[in-house]
Enzyme design. Structure first.
Site, PDB file in Angstrom:
ATOM      1  N   GLU A   1       7.818   6.213  58.616  1.00  0.00           N
ATOM      2  CA  GLU A   1       6.765   6.345  59.620  1.00  0.00           C
ATOM      3  C   GLU A   1       5.852   5.122  59.590  1.00  0.00           C
ATOM      4  O   GLU A   1       4.931   5.053  58.756  1.00  0.00           O
ATOM      5  CB  GLU A   1       5.934   7.603  59.340  1.00  0.00           C
ATOM      6  CG  GLU A   1       6.744   8.878  59.377  1.00  0.00           C
ATOM      7  CD  GLU A   1       5.876  10.066  59.754  1.00  0.00           C
ATOM      8  OE1 GLU A   1       6.187  10.705  60.758  1.00  0.00           O
ATOM      9  OE2 GLU A   1       4.877  10.332  59.064  1.00  0.00           O
TER      10      GLU A   1
ATOM     11  N   GLU B   1      -1.482  10.213  56.605  1.00  0.00           N
ATOM     12  CA  GLU B   1      -2.850  10.757  56.716  1.00  0.00           C
ATOM     13  C   GLU B   1      -3.353  11.227  55.356  1.00  0.00           C
ATOM     14  O   GLU B   1      -4.551  11.144  55.070  1.00  0.00           O
ATOM     15  CB  GLU B   1      -2.873  11.897  57.758  1.00  0.00           C
ATOM     16  CG  GLU B   1      -2.754  11.333  59.172  1.00  0.00           C
ATOM     17  CD  GLU B   1      -2.084  12.257  60.171  1.00  0.00           C
ATOM     18  OE1 GLU B   1      -1.967  13.462  59.916  1.00  0.00           O
ATOM     19  OE2 GLU B   1      -1.660  11.743  61.233  1.00  0.00           O
TER      20      GLU B   1
ATOM     21  N   HIS C   1       2.463  11.975  53.460  1.00  0.00           N
ATOM     22  CA  HIS C   1       2.155  11.591  54.851  1.00  0.00           C
ATOM     23  C   HIS C   1       1.035  10.547  54.857  1.00  0.00           C
ATOM     24  O   HIS C   1       0.115  10.604  54.041  1.00  0.00           O
ATOM     25  CB  HIS C   1       1.732  12.825  55.652  1.00  0.00           C
ATOM     26  CG  HIS C   1       1.706  12.570  57.118  1.00  0.00           C
ATOM     27  ND1 HIS C   1       0.635  11.967  57.727  1.00  0.00           N
ATOM     28  CD2 HIS C   1       2.630  12.787  58.085  1.00  0.00           C
ATOM     29  CE1 HIS C   1       0.902  11.839  59.024  1.00  0.00           C
ATOM     30  NE2 HIS C   1       2.099  12.334  59.272  1.00  0.00           N
TER      31      HIS C   1
ATOM     32  N   SER D   1       5.018   8.754  67.072  1.00  0.00           N
ATOM     33  CA  SER D   1       5.002   8.912  68.527  1.00  0.00           C
ATOM     34  C   SER D   1       6.393   9.124  69.125  1.00  0.00           C
ATOM     35  O   SER D   1       6.670   8.670  70.234  1.00  0.00           O
ATOM     36  CB  SER D   1       4.280   7.727  69.191  1.00  0.00           C
ATOM     37  OG  SER D   1       2.937   7.644  68.716  1.00  0.00           O
TER      38      SER D   1
ATOM     39  N   ASN E   1       5.640  18.214  62.529  1.00  0.00           N
ATOM     40  CA  ASN E   1       4.502  18.216  61.599  1.00  0.00           C
ATOM     41  C   ASN E   1       3.281  18.608  62.421  1.00  0.00           C
ATOM     42  O   ASN E   1       2.774  17.801  63.194  1.00  0.00           O
ATOM     43  CB  ASN E   1       4.314  16.818  60.987  1.00  0.00           C
ATOM     44  CG  ASN E   1       3.031  16.722  60.181  1.00  0.00           C
ATOM     45  OD1 ASN E   1       2.539  17.733  59.677  1.00  0.00           O
ATOM     46  ND2 ASN E   1       2.481  15.530  60.068  1.00  0.00           N
TER      47      ASN E   1
ATOM     48  N   GLY F   1       0.563   8.910  65.989  1.00  0.00           N
ATOM     49  CA  GLY F   1      -0.520   9.454  66.804  1.00  0.00           C
ATOM     50  C   GLY F   1      -1.174   8.425  67.714  1.00  0.00           C
ATOM     51  O   GLY F   1      -2.242   8.684  68.263  1.00  0.00           O
TER      52      GLY F   1
ATOM     53  N   LYS G   1       0.310  19.163  61.514  1.00  0.00           N
ATOM     54  CA  LYS G   1      -0.983  18.684  60.994  1.00  0.00           C
ATOM     55  C   LYS G   1      -1.980  19.845  60.970  1.00  0.00           C
ATOM     56  O   LYS G   1      -1.574  20.963  60.671  1.00  0.00           O
ATOM     57  CB  LYS G   1      -1.501  17.511  61.830  1.00  0.00           C
ATOM     58  CG  LYS G   1      -0.410  16.463  62.092  1.00  0.00           C
ATOM     59  CD  LYS G   1      -0.948  15.211  62.711  1.00  0.00           C
ATOM     60  CE  LYS G   1       0.196  14.349  63.191  1.00  0.00           C
ATOM     61  NZ  LYS G   1      -0.079  12.933  63.061  1.00  0.00           N
TER      62      LYS G   1
HETATM   63  C1  PEP Z   1       3.497  12.598  62.156  1.00  0.00           C
HETATM   64  O1  PEP Z   1       2.551  13.354  62.092  1.00  0.00           O
HETATM   65  O2  PEP Z   1       4.243  12.455  61.189  1.00  0.00           O
HETATM   66  C2  PEP Z   1       3.738  11.873  63.407  1.00  0.00           C
HETATM   67  C3  PEP Z   1       4.756  11.060  63.486  1.00  0.00           C
HETATM   68  O3  PEP Z   1       2.834  12.078  64.417  1.00  0.00           O
HETATM   69  P1  PEP Z   1       3.018  11.624  65.967  1.00  0.00           P
HETATM   70  O4  PEP Z   1       4.400  12.074  66.378  1.00  0.00           O
HETATM   71  O5  PEP Z   1       1.944  12.363  66.690  1.00  0.00           O
HETATM   72  O6  PEP Z   1       2.890  10.157  66.008  1.00  0.00           O
END
Ligand code: PEP
Length: 251
Positions: A167, A97, A95, A213, A9, A173, A11
């Site tokens: 998630e 975000e 997501h 992460s 992803n 992040g 972003k």
């Molecule tokens: C994501 O954007 O879905 C995500 C898991 O980001 P990160 O791997 O940076 O935590």
């Protein structure tokens, strides 16, 4: 047997020219790694370039959102037809975000999921608890409710095109990762909810990723867990070497 799906992803990162260069570099690195599906979910303006660059490779392209109306006065939104013509095959929906910064709710997530499935997309549906909910011990209830609400009205047949990305919001992040045991346990809770809403077969077949992460150092352990069928990867999907290492861990 469930397929493992490793999805990046991006972003709000990467321009079209950067996208082209990235895929040119990545494709030979992941060539032949066919034990998992490899997807890059890129910004809207990068989709067409990404789809062209990925043609003939084992990399699939996805979008990061979709609107539920076919067309009309929805400034700033994007329709299924637009995404399809640009070359997207997958779409990330819900997501954290989007939920956190753009007012996305389980209701709008559900509308988007249904529209994407009706248009033939594969959906990566994101859900997960925030830190306070984990600390309060209500993670299972939160993810169960999100699973039910976000998939309301989705048929079992359509569900075969849904991937759920579990998630935990506190892990996205932040560099904090759920332990492999936490990831496995909560993915298992989601799987059992699918069993209750749909069937034992649906629960056995649904692909559930972990996201938060995930990186080249922790991927192998997370992916070794029985309920974790892949990863949705943000930061580490922006570097070809790190993303390739995760793909290799899935192979
Ligand atoms: C994501 O954007 O879905 C995500 C898991 O980001 P990160 O791997 O940076 O935590």
């Amino acid at each position: 047997m469930r397929r493992t799906v490793i999805a990046g992803n991006w972003k709000m990162n990467m321009t079209p020219s950067q996208t082209k260069a990235f895929i040119k570099e990545l494709s030979p690195m992941v060539k032949g790694r066919d034990k998992c599906d490899i997807v890059l979910c890129v910004p809207f303006v990068d989709i067409a370039v990404a789809a062209e660059a990925a043609e003939g490779t084992n990399i699939k392209i996805g979008a990061q959102n979709i609107h539920f109306k076919e067309s009309g006065a929805y400034t700033g939104e994007i329709s299924a037809d637009m995404l399809k013509e640009a070359g997207a095959e997958y779409v990330v929906i819900g997501h954290s975000e989007r939920r956190q910064y753009f007012g996305e709710t389980d209701e709008t997530v559900n509308l988007r999921v249904k529209a994407a499935l009706a248009a033939g997309f594969k959906v990566i549906l994101c859900l997960g608890e925030v830190k306070e909910q984990r600390l309060a011990g209500i993670t299972d209830e939160v993810v169960s409710m999100q699973t039910k609400l976000d998939l309301a009205g989705v048929s079992e047949d359509q569900l075969s095109r849904v991937i759920i990305a579990y998630e935990p919001v506190w892990a996205i992040g932040t560099g904090l990762t759920a332990t492999p045991e936490q990831a496995d346990e909560t993915c298992g809770v989601i799987r059992s909810v699918i069993g209750k809403i749909y069937s034992a077969k649906a629960s056995e077949d649904i692909v559930i990723q972990y996201g938060g992460s995930m990186n080249d150092s922790n991927a192998a352990e997370l992916l070794s867990k029985p309920n974790v069928d892949g990863g949705l990867i943000g930061g580490a999907s922006l570097k070809t070497d790190k993303f390739t290492a995760i793909v290799k861990a899935a192979n």
